[in-house]
Design a protein around this motif. Structure first.
Motif, short mmCIF file in Angstrom:
data_model
loop_
_atom_site.label_atom_id
_atom_site.label_comp_id
_atom_site.label_asym_id
_atom_site.label_seq_id
_atom_site.Cartn_x
_atom_site.Cartn_y
_atom_site.Cartn_z
N THR A 322 0.82 -1.22 0.00
CA THR A 322 0.00 0.00 0.00
C THR A 322 0.85 1.26 0.00
O THR A 322 0.34 2.34 -0.31
CB THR A 322 -0.92 0.04 1.24
OG1 THR A 322 -0.11 0.10 2.43
CG2 THR A 322 -1.79 -1.21 1.30
N LEU A 323 2.12 1.15 0.36
CA LEU A 323 2.98 2.33 0.51
C LEU A 323 3.84 2.58 -0.72
O LEU A 323 4.95 3.11 -0.60
CB LEU A 323 3.88 2.18 1.74
CG LEU A 323 3.21 2.06 3.09
CD1 LEU A 323 4.24 2.09 4.21
CD2 LEU A 323 2.17 3.15 3.32
N VAL A 324 3.35 2.21 -1.88
CA VAL A 324 4.14 2.40 -3.09
C VAL A 324 4.62 3.85 -3.19
O VAL A 324 3.84 4.80 -3.10
CB VAL A 324 3.33 2.01 -4.35
CG1 VAL A 324 2.06 2.84 -4.47
CG2 VAL A 324 4.18 2.15 -5.61
N ALA A 325 5.94 4.01 -3.33
CA ALA A 325 6.60 5.31 -3.49
C ALA A 325 6.57 6.18 -2.24
O ALA A 325 7.16 7.25 -2.23
CB ALA A 325 6.02 6.09 -4.67
N GLN A 326 5.87 5.76 -1.19
CA GLN A 326 5.91 6.52 0.06
C GLN A 326 7.27 6.28 0.72
O GLN A 326 7.75 5.15 0.78
CB GLN A 326 4.80 6.06 1.01
CG GLN A 326 3.40 6.12 0.44
CD GLN A 326 2.83 7.53 0.41
OE1 GLN A 326 3.30 8.41 1.14
NE2 GLN A 326 1.83 7.76 -0.42
N PHE A 327 7.89 7.33 1.26
CA PHE A 327 9.20 7.16 1.86
C PHE A 327 9.14 6.26 3.09
O PHE A 327 10.15 5.69 3.51
CB PHE A 327 9.81 8.51 2.23
CG PHE A 327 11.31 8.47 2.30
CD1 PHE A 327 12.08 8.59 1.16
CD2 PHE A 327 11.95 8.26 3.51
CE1 PHE A 327 13.46 8.53 1.22
CE2 PHE A 327 13.34 8.20 3.59
CZ PHE A 327 14.10 8.33 2.44
N GLU A 328 7.97 6.10 3.66
CA GLU A 328 7.81 5.19 4.80
C GLU A 328 8.17 3.76 4.44
O GLU A 328 8.57 2.98 5.32
CB GLU A 328 6.39 5.26 5.34
CG GLU A 328 6.08 6.45 6.22
CD GLU A 328 5.99 7.77 5.46
OE1 GLU A 328 6.01 8.84 6.08
OE2 GLU A 328 5.88 7.71 4.21
N SER A 329 8.05 3.39 3.16
CA SER A 329 8.45 2.04 2.76
C SER A 329 9.95 1.87 2.94
O SER A 329 10.42 0.79 3.34
CB SER A 329 8.03 1.77 1.31
OG SER A 329 8.69 2.65 0.41
N ALA A 330 10.72 2.91 2.67
CA ALA A 330 12.16 2.85 2.89
C ALA A 330 12.48 2.78 4.38
O ALA A 330 13.38 2.05 4.80
CB ALA A 330 12.84 4.07 2.26
#
Length: 645
Positions: A322-330
């Protein structure tokens, strides 16, 4: 076109009401009216085919050539692109493959029929997914830039807000420094407010908080921005954004030591268990749930509760799509790796291998990002690599990687990650018996946490290592500024001066104030700026050349002081202390700091009964620094908000 208009309004409404699946149903129903029958859960192969069709249609043209496409004139295509643009956000909350299909179809429609306002958002969204989904990070940047350039050069501004926000905070960080897109997010908020796009105006608040947290900006500033974003989202009743910013505020507050237990979100206003239960019961909140677990992972890691951090990591990873491209994924990959590495030594034999495999998997992803965006990820990948080397007994390699992580984090202004790298390196050296080195690294970690404003973490270190608190730096005439404001005697001088000011000649009072400020701050130059009206004036100046205080009435310009620091203090009424001014964004690019090689800067607000009456600044100088990279500008924003790399 009437059907499309109604579908767009309903999609926005249901998205705001946390009913993303209903928003998708509206969009798919409209598409069926056109003869396009899509499942709400398409396969990966369907998504891949739609993506590959983009490259087939592109042919021998470059991505940049697409800016010259004719403008779309077909009413049905224009209406359809509007609907696809509106359902892209809820698609990201409900199904990863659906987001890819929606985005790629919007781009393909633009390639077939020409560009329009909605094409700008479609290209920006393609920039979001091309990297994480299909591994094309450089193409992702070029598509995102295409959307931005269409707004700027072709005047297609109806979806300006979402184009700027998506490009600034969801495309740029994967190839450029995370701070590079911050001004675009602010521009997006202004544009969204101007055109009444309240959905994306609220999104901007969430994304700005993400940017500040990811950059390691002062936590007090991040908290203020988050509170403003939360107030806006509450006014527009945007549930997803309210939940997201609330979680960010929980993390900030515990890092600042403002929750009863460090590392926990719980207090009188928030209950972790109740929140977790509510999020798990609503499938439409999968995005928010993943967001929550990532921030809880971070909080538990800093608190040293690695078992709880790993549990949060496991829950987040199930929803990470769900976090595609959100920096939270990193952040999820980074803190998951560090938490698993920290748990390795105390884990049972059978569990150790699983932990190490998990760390290695996160490390591989961080290395991919580091290849495309070294500013943001080189230090993260190096630190996780150091932890792997430590676990495997490759001590020399671990030393080199810890040093690389520290150096890279410092060079790129990530003070919070510099602190983490110092802290982990200190543990490593302590385990080897190098107590002196370990203690030095711990002291550096503490200093970095102080600069970040993570008072909760500082108190934890002081409790674990009592000797650290006993070694607070003493600021002298030859030292750089490193102590917190509360340790400067200047505050006492100001208080005493105010008490007796009625009986002292003004010139003598200012002379005493300026000399004391210079001595206490170890400064080469001190200015007193008063704000009797709307403008600020320099009332006094002192330098170490002659130690003479000169009274003056000079206008404030960037040739006499770092205006970016001054304006920050005037706006926030908080002190700024920079012990390495050229390396601490957002002030490093200030013209005065670059030209005068300012090494240290202190700026204190002078308050009388909570009213700002002026500020006092001081600085020391150092070696030459390089000029900042050239930037571009967005035409609709004020100059102070325009630069990005």
């Amino acid at each position: 076109m009437d059907r499309a208009t109604a579908a767009c309004l309903r999609a926005d409404l249901y998205t705001t009401l946390d009913q993303s699946s209903r928003a998708i149903a509206v969009g798919l129903d409209y598409l069926r009216y056109l003869g396009i029958d899509w499942s709400p859960h398409p396969t990966k192969d369907e998504a891949r085919r739609e993506y590959e069709r983009i490259w087939s249609q592109l042919g021998s043209r470059t991505i940049e050539d697409l800016i010259e496409l004719p403008l779309m004139s077909d009413p049905a295509s224009l209406a359809t692109l509007d609907v696809l643009t509106k359902i892209a956000p809820p698609a990201s909350y409900t199904d990863a493959n659906l987001l890819d299909v929606v985005t790629c179809r919007a781009v393909n429609l633009s390639l077939e029929r020409g560009n329009c306002d909605a094409s700008c958002g479609a290209y920006a969204y393609l920039g979001m997914i091309a990297g994480p989904r299909f591994g094309d990070y450089q193409a992702a940047y070029r598509f995102g830039r295409l959307g931005y350039d269409l707004v700027e050069q072709r005047g297609l501004r109806r979806f300006q807000a979402r184009t700027y926000m998506d490009f600034g905070n969801l495309v740029l960080p994967w190839t450029r420094h995370v701070r590079a897109g911050r001004d675009l997010v602010r521009c997006a908020f202004e544009a969204a407010n101007k055109i009444g796009d309240l959905t994306y105006a609220a999104y901007c608040g969430k994304q700005l908080s993400t940017n500040l947290l990811a950059s390691g900006d002062r936590l007090a500033e991040a908290e203020r921005e988050a509170e403003q974003g939360l107030a806006f989202a509450q006014k527009s009743r945007f549930g997803i954004v309210i939940d997201c910013i609330t979680t960010q505020l929980r993390l900030i507050r515990t890092l600042r030591g403002l929750t009863p237990t460090f590392g926990s979100f719980d207090d009188e206003q928030f209950d972790e268990r109740r929140t977790e239960r509510r999020l798990s019961e609503n499938p439409d909140l999968a995005f928010v749930e993943c967001w929550y677990w990532v921030h809880k992972l971070q909080a538990r890691f800093f608190a040293g509760d690695y078992a709880s951090a790993i549990e949060a990591s496991s829950r987040a990873q199930r929803l990470l799509w769900t976090l595609v491209a959100q920096f939270e994924s990193a952040e999820c990959h980074f803190y998951s790796a560090l938490s698993r590495a920290a748990s390795y030594d105390t884990a049972a034999g059978g569990e150790r291998q699983r932990l190490l495999e998990g760390v290695a998997a996160h490390h591989r992803q961080l290395e991919i990002w580091a290849e495309n965006s070294p500013d943001n990820f080189e230090h993260r990948a190096a630190l996780v690599g150091a932890e792997i080397a430590r676990i495997e007994g490759r001590d020399r390699e671990a030393m080199d990687l810890y040093e690389q992580a520290i150096r890279s984090a410092r060079a790129n202004g990530f003070v919070h990650n510099e602190a983490v790298a110092y802290e982990l390196a200190a543990r490593f050296y302590a385990a080897l018996g190098f107590e002196t080195i370990s203690h030095s690294f711990l002291r550096n970690a503490r200093n970095c946490y102080v600069r970040w404003g993570a008072d909760g973490k500082v108190r934890q270190l002081d409790q674990l290592y009592a000797q650290l608190k006993d070694e607070l730096p003493i600021v002298g005439p030859t030292s750089t500024i490193g102590a917190p404001v509360e340790h400067l005697d200047l505050a006492t001088v100001i208080k005493v001066s105010q008490a007796v000011s009625g009986e002292i000649v003004l010139e003598k009072l200012l002379d005493t104030l300026m000399r004391t400020a210079m001595a206490q701050a170890g400064a080469e130059r001190v200015l007193l700026i008063l704000a009797p009206g709307a403008a600020q004036r320099i009332a006094a100046e002192a330098t170490t050349d002659a130690v003479v205080v000169h009274l003056s009435d000079e206008a404030v310009t960037d040739t006499v002081l770092p205006e970016s620091v001054l304006h920050f203090v005037l706006r926030t009424r908080e002190s700024v202390i920079l012990d390495d001014a050229a390396a601490q964004s957002p002030f490093a690019a200030d013209p005065y700091i670059r030209q005068h090689r300012a090494r240290s800067v202190l700026c204190l607000p002078l308050l009388n009964q909570a009213k700002l009456i002026g500020v006092r600044t001081s600085r020391t100088t150092w070696r030459p620094v390089s000029s900042p990279p050239l930037g571009s500008r967005c035409s609709s924003c004020s100059p102070r908000r325009q630069r990005f790399r």
